[in-house]
Design an enzyme around this catalytic site. Structure first.
Site, mmCIF file in Angstrom:
data_model
loop_
_atom_site.group_PDB
_atom_site.id
_atom_site.type_symbol
_atom_site.label_atom_id
_atom_site.label_comp_id
_atom_site.label_asym_id
_atom_site.label_seq_id
_atom_site.Cartn_x
_atom_site.Cartn_y
_atom_site.Cartn_z
ATOM 1 N N LYS A 1 3.854 3.912 -2.828
ATOM 2 C CA LYS A 1 4.047 2.553 -3.344
ATOM 3 C C LYS A 1 5.421 2.008 -2.955
ATOM 4 O O LYS A 1 5.569 0.813 -2.735
ATOM 5 C CB LYS A 1 3.868 2.546 -4.861
ATOM 6 C CG LYS A 1 2.416 2.564 -5.259
ATOM 7 C CD LYS A 1 2.230 2.320 -6.740
ATOM 8 C CE LYS A 1 2.445 3.591 -7.523
ATOM 9 N NZ LYS A 1 2.045 3.461 -8.935
ATOM 10 N N ARG B 1 -3.464 15.377 -2.986
ATOM 11 C CA ARG B 1 -3.583 13.932 -2.846
ATOM 12 C C ARG B 1 -4.257 13.574 -1.526
ATOM 13 O O ARG B 1 -4.322 14.373 -0.602
ATOM 14 C CB ARG B 1 -2.252 13.208 -2.992
ATOM 15 C CG ARG B 1 -1.078 13.745 -2.231
ATOM 16 C CD ARG B 1 0.141 12.809 -2.342
ATOM 17 N NE ARG B 1 0.552 12.554 -3.718
ATOM 18 C CZ ARG B 1 0.925 11.355 -4.187
ATOM 19 N NH1 ARG B 1 0.935 10.295 -3.441
ATOM 20 N NH2 ARG B 1 1.312 11.221 -5.430
ATOM 21 N N GLU C 1 1.344 4.253 -12.881
ATOM 22 C CA GLU C 1 2.579 3.590 -13.266
ATOM 23 C C GLU C 1 2.476 2.158 -12.734
ATOM 24 O O GLU C 1 2.256 1.969 -11.533
ATOM 25 C CB GLU C 1 3.773 4.316 -12.621
ATOM 26 C CG GLU C 1 5.077 3.759 -13.119
ATOM 27 C CD GLU C 1 6.297 4.396 -12.472
ATOM 28 O OE1 GLU C 1 6.151 5.427 -11.786
ATOM 29 O OE2 GLU C 1 7.393 3.846 -12.656
#
Ligand code: ATP
Ligand code: MG
Length: 564
Positions: free
Chosen positions: A275, A265, A40
């Protein structure tokens, strides 16, 4: 596909590669492998993304397939072209090239919209006109079923009409949403009539004001994979619970059967990886930007001195599993040490200089001494290092009253200067406050090159630079971004930023370097003997050099000491 040079370590197999191999062997999708990396564009890529990049591009490459780069840009308010561009640069820097043009979920907005109308027509979606809060409250919990919306049985024609008027811009934000009509009692919360579209009068970085309704990520992501005929849609574990919904869309819309697989992850100790938090650091001025060398962003790591090879090797080392855990920052640092040990030329630099005068060395004389560039790489050759009467050594390498275990310089003590001579300290010069400001030493001309013909030994070898020939530089030393290894342990209600390490950056402005570094260019990496691996900063210029320490040495110097 990948253009990076082949990495040293053979890539071990893992559960995902096993699945892909089995699919290829079984002729599924005619043996075709198509993956994608779907960021994204709402921030810069970080080391966690590198894991996903190495996995997606790596699998495609290993199985003769293709990997797309798709910007998952469904959220107009948080996205920006700055991020779109940096993502591409960072992927290329890491050594990968995507298949064809960059794709954008926003390019699929019209198709997604058409599919939404189809769902409505099939009685599988409806417009809900309740406030978002009410919808959230009706969702139920893991143990309690949800409550049906009063709009759930709205006639198809009415939903279609309102949905079209939503698109036409007739309503303010929040007036209506489009929801899938699935099952309010489903054990999968995601299946309790999830929201597909909402009204948002916001400019999109690519579609401008063409749209005022935007698909939710969950409605766009799986279908985007289907449009691109992605065979293996690889994502992180938190999306496992979303998989039933993605499969539902594929089934009801009769789309290409992309199949999602989840992996754990990457989490690293002593840093932050979301982020949202990284943006908080940038916007709050806690760091100098996305490329601050303390940041776990690819930009930050690169500026710090990390090589693409070291990051790819880290990803190969940690492997791919379905267990969430923490990877110790040391593993990343070791990957860099291992690479730079092989490729970085050795140089001498003194970070906190202390003047040494060799009282028996003629003033005005300069000798050029030969120094090995990289003991790990014979092809790197040697260089000349100037030696003269006045030198600098590291302030820490001298103690006036040394404890027992201190073998470096002190009054009466002899040590070796790397590539040069033995020197012995006979006096110290102090300022008015009693601080040592200069050492008076003698050198032994018989020990040129670093060995005494009479076989006498010294217990320490020090780095040094010739004062007259030295270059001045700014050197930045870094420590962990966070004081604590795991930020998830910050108690609720406390600001995670209180766990930032106040000593994560130390700027040294008096450093002295050997003259061969005069033209060191931004991005160049060297080892300063005994001090670590350093990278020339992007702000460095001849005449005002600036170096960032990428990583300290570990056992490097211990080896040299033993040879003493
Ligand atoms: P963040 O949590 O940092 O905001 P994100 O998941 O929202 O990350 P995306 O841009 O959606 O960021 O991520 C792109 C891809 O990278 C996704 O497929 C995601 O699963 C993967 N990814 C993100 N963070 C990690 C991580 N720490 N380890 C491995 N893969 C990751
Ligand atoms: Mg995401």
């Amino acid at each position: 596909m990948s253009t990076g040079s082949p990495d040293a370590a053979p890539r071990p197999s893992d559960f995902l590669r096993d699945i892909v191999a089995a699919d290829v062997a079984a002729g599924k999708h005619n043996g075709r492998v198509q993956t994608r990396f779907p960021p994204e564009p709402n921030g810069y890529l970080h080391i966690g993304h590198a894991k996903s990049i190495c996995l997606n591009f790596g699998i495609a490459k290993e199985f003769g397939g293709l990997c797309n780069l798709r910007m998952d840009d469904t959220n107009p308010t948080r996205e920006d072209v700055e991020y779109v561009e940096s993502i591409q640069e960072d992927i290329r820097w890491l050594g990968f090239e995507w298949n064809g043009d960059v794709r954008y979920a926003s390019d699929y907005f019209e198709q997604l919209y058409q599919w939404a109308e189809r769902l409505i027509e099939k009685g599988l979606a409806y417009v809900d006109s309740q406030p978002a809060d009410d919808i959230a409250k009706q969702r139920g919990t893991a143990t309690q079923p949800g409550v049906a919306s009063p709009y759930r049985d709205r006639p198809v024609a009415e939903s279609l009409d309102v949905f079209r008027r939503m698109r036409a811009g007739e309503f303010p934000d929040g007036a209506h949403v489009l929801r899938a009509k699935i099952d309010m009692a489903s054990p999968h919360l995601i299946m309790r009539d999830p929201i597909l579209y909402r009204i948002r009068h916001a400019e999109h970085h690519r579609t401008g004001d063409a749209w005022c309704i935007y698909p939710l990520y969950d409605y766009a992501h799986g279908q985007s994979d289907a449009i691109e005929e992605v065979t293996h849609s690889v994502c992180t574990l938190e999306f496992e619970t979303h998989r039933p919904l993605y499969d539902w869309f594929i089934e009801k819309l009769e789309l290409f059967p992309s199949r999602q697989y989840e992996f754990a992850r990457l989490n690293l100790t002593y840093t932050v990886m979301s982020k949202r938090r990284l943006l908080e650091l940038v916007q709050g001025g806690f760091v100098s930007g996305w490329d601050d060398p303390r940041m776990p962003t690819l930009r930050g790591l690169r500026r710090r001195g990390y090589t693409p090879e070291s990051i790819r090797n880290l990803c190969a080392t940690i492997g791919v599993t379905r267990y969430n855990g923490m990877t110790d920052m040391v593993v990343l640092e070791n990957a860099l040490r291992e690479h730079l040990n092989r490729i970085a030329p050795r140089r001498m630099a003194v970070l906190r200089p202390l003047k040494v005068t060799l009282t028996n060395y003629p003033g005005g004389r300069t000798e050029q001494l030969e120094a090995v560039n990289n003991p790990e790489d014979a092809a790197a050759g040697t260089r000349q290092v100037p030696f003269s009467r006045t030198l600098y050594v590291e302030r820490d390498d001298f103690m006036e009253n040394p404890p027992k275990q201190f073998f470096r310089l002190s009054p009466g003590r002899e040590v070796r200067l790397r590539w040069a001579y033995f020197i012995k300290c006979h006096d110290v010069v102090k300022d008015a406050d009693g601080n040592v400001v200069e050492l008076l030493c003698t050198y032994d001309p018989e020990t040129k090159g670093g060995d005494a013909p009479d076989g006498r030994k010294v217990k320490a070898t020090l780095h040094w630079v010739s004062a007259e020939h030295a270059l001045s530089a700014e050197v930045r030393l870094y420590d962990h971004l966070c004081r604590i290894p795991d930020l998830s342990e910050v108690p609720e209600g406390e600001d995670w930023k209180d766990s930032l390490n106040p000593k994560s950056l130390e700027v040294l402005t008096e450093a002295k370097l050997e003259p061969s570094l005069r033209d060191a260019a931004a991005g160049e990496r060297v080892q300063f003997e005994r001090l670590g691996y350093f990278c020339v900063d992007q702000d460095s210029r001849p005449g005002s050099l600036a170096f960032n320490r990428a990583v300290t040495l570990k056992d490097e110097w211990a080896k040299i000491q033993k040879r003493g």
